[in-house]
Design a protein around this motif. Sequence first.
Motif, short mmCIF file in Angstrom:
data_model
loop_
_atom_site.label_atom_id
_atom_site.label_comp_id
_atom_site.label_asym_id
_atom_site.label_seq_id
_atom_site.Cartn_x
_atom_site.Cartn_y
_atom_site.Cartn_z
N ILE B 110 0.77 -1.43 -0.03
CA ILE B 110 -0.06 0.01 0.17
C ILE B 110 0.87 1.14 0.16
CG2 ILE B 110 -1.85 1.16 1.29
CD1 ILE B 110 -2.73 -1.33 -0.01
N ILE B 111 2.06 1.32 0.65
CA ILE B 111 3.10 2.43 0.76
C ILE B 111 3.24 2.76 -0.82
CG2 ILE B 111 5.17 3.30 1.16
CD1 ILE B 111 5.15 1.53 3.86
N SER B 112 3.77 1.62 -1.50
CA SER B 112 4.21 1.89 -3.05
C SER B 112 2.88 1.91 -3.66
CB SER B 112 4.90 0.66 -3.44
OG SER B 112 4.44 -0.54 -3.11
N THR B 113 1.65 1.43 -3.54
CA THR B 113 0.59 1.83 -4.50
C THR B 113 -0.46 2.51 -3.63
OG1 THR B 113 0.04 -0.47 -4.16
CG2 THR B 113 0.70 0.29 -6.16
N PRO B 114 -0.45 3.85 -3.65
CA PRO B 114 -1.34 4.50 -2.52
C PRO B 114 -3.00 4.25 -2.98
CG PRO B 114 0.26 5.87 -3.25
CD PRO B 114 0.35 4.61 -4.24
N HIS B 115 -3.11 3.95 -4.12
CA HIS B 115 -4.59 4.09 -4.36
C HIS B 115 -5.20 2.61 -4.34
CE1 HIS B 115 -3.94 8.26 -5.35
NE2 HIS B 115 -3.07 7.79 -5.82
N ASP B 116 -4.54 1.59 -4.01
CA ASP B 116 -5.11 0.46 -3.71
C ASP B 116 -6.24 0.21 -2.62
OD1 ASP B 116 -5.96 -2.46 -3.98
OD2 ASP B 116 -3.60 -2.95 -4.26
N LEU B 174 7.07 2.41 9.87
CA LEU B 174 6.58 3.81 9.73
C LEU B 174 7.41 4.85 8.93
CD1 LEU B 174 4.06 5.36 10.50
CD2 LEU B 174 5.08 6.12 12.37
N ALA B 175 8.79 4.59 8.96
CA ALA B 175 9.62 5.30 8.43
C ALA B 175 9.54 5.47 6.88
CB ALA B 175 11.03 5.17 8.80
N LEU B 176 8.81 4.38 6.24
CA LEU B 176 8.81 4.22 4.80
C LEU B 176 7.35 5.01 4.37
CD1 LEU B 176 9.70 0.62 4.21
CD2 LEU B 176 11.17 2.48 4.22
N VAL B 177 6.56 5.14 5.17
CA VAL B 177 5.29 5.76 4.63
C VAL B 177 5.50 7.31 4.59
CG1 VAL B 177 2.85 6.30 5.56
CG2 VAL B 177 4.00 3.92 6.15
N PRO B 178 5.11 7.72 3.36
CA PRO B 178 5.17 9.10 2.99
C PRO B 178 4.08 9.95 3.93
CG PRO B 178 4.29 7.98 1.22
CD PRO B 178 4.76 6.88 2.25
N ARG B 179 4.46 11.30 4.37
CA ARG B 179 3.68 12.01 5.18
C ARG B 179 2.34 12.21 4.10
NH1 ARG B 179 4.72 12.74 10.42
NH2 ARG B 179 6.83 12.46 10.69
N ASP B 180 2.30 12.11 3.07
CA ASP B 180 1.09 12.56 2.24
C ASP B 180 0.38 11.50 1.69
OD1 ASP B 180 2.93 11.91 0.76
OD2 ASP B 180 2.76 13.70 -0.67
N HIS B 181 0.57 10.15 2.54
CA HIS B 181 0.10 9.03 1.84
C HIS B 181 -1.54 9.19 2.03
CE1 HIS B 181 -0.93 4.96 1.07
NE2 HIS B 181 0.15 4.60 0.71
N LEU B 183 -4.23 6.93 1.96
CA LEU B 183 -4.82 5.70 2.90
C LEU B 183 -4.09 5.73 4.35
CD1 LEU B 183 -4.89 3.07 0.19
CD2 LEU B 183 -6.97 4.61 0.81
N MET B 184 -2.97 6.03 4.44
CA MET B 184 -2.23 5.79 5.68
C MET B 184 -1.95 6.97 6.15
SD MET B 184 0.06 2.79 4.17
CE MET B 184 0.41 1.28 5.17
N LEU B 189 -1.56 6.06 12.22
CA LEU B 189 -0.64 4.79 12.38
C LEU B 189 0.04 4.61 13.62
CD1 LEU B 189 0.70 4.17 8.91
CD2 LEU B 189 -1.35 3.07 9.99
N GLU B 190 0.84 5.89 13.85
CA GLU B 190 1.63 6.07 15.08
C GLU B 190 0.75 5.79 16.31
OE1 GLU B 190 3.58 9.57 14.66
OE2 GLU B 190 5.51 8.93 16.21
N ALA B 191 -0.42 6.42 16.44
CA ALA B 191 -1.14 6.35 17.48
C ALA B 191 -1.73 4.99 17.75
CB ALA B 191 -2.53 7.09 17.38
#
Lengths: 294, 738
Positions: B110-116, B174-181, B183-184, B189-191
């Motif tokens: 999902i990180i790499s394909t944000p629209h799935d 979480l470090a891999l998740v872009p701030r403007d994702h 879906l995520m 996530l952090e919470a």
Amino acid sequence: MSADPRLARSRPQQHQPTPVPPPPPPPPMGNLLSKPGSEGTPDESEQSPAPGQAQVVPDDMFKLKFCTVCASNQNRSMEAHLQLASAGLPTISFGTGSLVRLPGPTITSPNVYHFNSTTYRAIHAELAQQNTQLYTQNGLLNMLSRNLSIKSYPERFQDWVPGKPRLDHTEDQGAPGTEAGVVDVVITCEERCFDAVLDDLHNKGGKLNRPVHVFNVDIRDNHEEALVGGKAILDLALSLNEAASQERGMYGDSGWQGGVGAARQGFDEKVPDILAEWQERWPNMPALWSLAWF
Amino acid sequence: MNSSTQALGQLESARSLALGDGRYYPTIIPGVLPIIGPNTNAALETRRWGADFLAETFASPTWPSDAKETCSLTVLPTLRAYLEGENDAGVVKSAVQAAATIYPLVYRHIISTPHDTSNWQLMTAIKSNILRRMDTAPPGVRICCVKFVQQVVLVETPGMVADPRRPEQNDISLALVPRDHPLMLHANLEAEASGLLDRLLDIVHGDHSDALLVTAALNSLGMLVQRRPYIANKILSSVLNFNPLKLANSPMTPKNKVMMKSMERTTRALLVNVIKRNPEGPFTGRIQQYLERIHRMRLDVFDESNRKRPAPVEPTDGLDPSKRQRVGASIPSSHPVPPLPPGPVSFRQLFTLDPNGATAQFDVQAFKDPEQLLRILVPVLQSIDEAKLGNAINIVRSRYLDLSKTQARTAAAESASLNDEEEEYEPDFEPEDAEQIVNKLDSAPPDGMLPDRVPSAPLAPYKLPQAPPLTEHEIQKYGDGTVRRVFGMLSSLDETSSRGKTTKGGFNRLAASSYDRDSWVTILSRLATRAAAGLDDPDEHIKSAFSGLRKGNFSLSESIRSALYNYIMYDWKKRIDVAISWLNEEWYNDRLQADIAKMNAKLAMNGNATNSPACKGNYQRCALRLVDGIIAFAEGTDKVLLRFMSEIPELDRDILQRMKKMAEDPERIDLAIMVLQYLYMFRPPAKEICIEVLEDMWHTNDRAKPSAKKLLSRWRPEVLETDMKMESANGALEVKAV
């Protein structure tokens, strides 16, 4: 506890003065499963087998997969491996030491071999050539010839990759069922090994997300104790397997929601009870247990 | 059910194919899914098999995680169906395991394909299903949920980014998740991770009677500490507040005992693993303290021997203030008695109760008159308070008991510690790690060390008493004994060892470079000749009255000489070499003494020119004695005599005269002649003497005449001539010739 029929059977086993260590004769390879699990010691056959504790688990019954661990994968873990495999349970075995250490001519000069590469056959040949009389007398050669009939070489626990198929071990005793390279139960024979197993599982990081019950059964490292300890481990394994197959027999509404009390319990939660009962039966082998992760 | 057995057989063969080579998994999964899937109304056995298979498949290390990531999406509906429509514990357990493995894979996808959106929704549904179960499901399922939660926490907390350019190498976090994702949401996530971690830690601190869940949680924390330094702090603080022995307050059933021990051990394994991986970590100190504390607690809880209530601690010589007061009881001793000083204690210290008091310093010897002392003592004794005296006696008695006990204890401690070691568990079958052996050796006392002395009673330095001075007679006796011993040794060494050796060291040889006969002979002869040389008083002849007393050193040489003589004569033919080397030593020493005497004489010349006493050597004396001894036994065929005579260092008239004497025995005439002839030929300095002796022989020994004549005719024909003349003079001069 005294009403436990198994008690009657196991008590005399512990207190019987184990006379000369009769290192277990290597059982014939072929009729492995048809053979009674015990080594056929006379006192065993005299007593009637306890009800509900068949010595051989039939093939159509659910079977947990076992792994026995000692320091060098020679004496205690191999004795237990043999007894579990003879009872028809899928079994593999390991050692946690850095090297395979066997007694040498003196206490400070052990014979040392590498894990995973030196075969039992090679060790046997080397020791027989070194001093046949000494190593016959202290039972090493007998033990090694038993071991080489079980599997081909000692394996190190820390080098084991759980989940890696063990198709190259199909000739080992107890191999059927362990093809996928995972087990449900690990039984160590010494607290040091128990700690080493837990430590190594932390290091491996639990990538498989698969639970594994790790037990320790403290067995002193000599032939006699290994024999008794093997029986104790078999007793534990059969009790665990029985509980697990009971859980397997339950289904859905008739399962944990339908029953009451202990009948509702699944296998995993019964483990502390099973171990406590087992400990009553075998008070001389202090036990430990932990639910760890592969 | 026949069809399901058949299906299982097919599935099993597909599985073994994949086990044989992990690369088959991507092709096998699509084939298997329709059989095990939720829409097929598969039998329970098949569903169980399916769930197990999915868990096993995605956990398998034999195929790469990229391929797993793609495949994971295809199994999501099946997993969801298992979880939502299933009551069988086995299926649910395996499904949760599979979900735990798949969650990071889907997460990365999902990180790499944000629209799935659809797959993420599926995954989220699975996740909430599992989280819902976490508190209500049977324990066997709950432990799997614990592991799932751990996986979620793992990927939803920031990890270390090893290399941002190669995301596939990095830990999924979480470090891999872009701030403007879309879906995520980072914050969500952090919470969520933080909340789930709290739930995980709550399990540890929750119901301690459920060791299954507690150990499952503890064992899943290790990996989080190791890979998420960000939350390690929180986890460790929480674990360090965990008391695995809390159950000790509940009844000690066998189950509780085993569970407590197991939780304690599991906690220990986790913390030890943390220390091992990061020995310099900020928590190391606290962890060690914790481990020690838990260890002590465990001993308290489990040590059966300590279960009994200990005897109440009461002061024996006073009243316990916390106790009900006994009215009318007298407290025996008001002021405390100082303890004895450590170390050795004198009797005076033992009996002194008040070292600072005046009486302790008082010297009773000040009373010269015993009567006076008596007059004081008797009233004093009468006035002594009996209780006080009894108390004082008790104190001294207890001191004495203590002393004797500590001595006995320290003595016993050594043997006890030995016993302990023996009873310690030693695998008699397989020795410990080399490391352990080395440690043991390190801590063992050095080999040669004496056992420690009893520390409380060190002995005063002990000196052997001075032996009474030996009398002259004893000196002589012991000296002779020593010499006898050496000769005893010599004869035991005889013949065997030294025969083969031919090299001779001469005077410069070291006396004893080995232990053979030669060395001993050299030592002995040097002892005899040199040891006491020069010690005898040059004015001996003057003080002859005292000579008997002063013989000490001198007589040692003499006794060695006579022992040497006896030794040689005992088997003179074989020991002729001993005789020769002894005489050589004698001769050499005489020369040395002569030189010294000459120097002294020169010095003395400057002062008062007294006559230097003629140096009285030992050589000639000894040589004559030996020659006499040998001649008494020599037979006409003993050529050894020839060797002896030729090898002794100096010949003089007296010695050669013995040849003449020997020639009086007709059987030995030839031998004597031979000796003289040999010496004439090979000892030129002795030539003249030889001729003179021979001539003498010719004159006095009729039987020797024929042999002597032969030689004399060559060496000194004029003797023969004069003799002829004398004969021709008809014996007129015969009287004169004598």
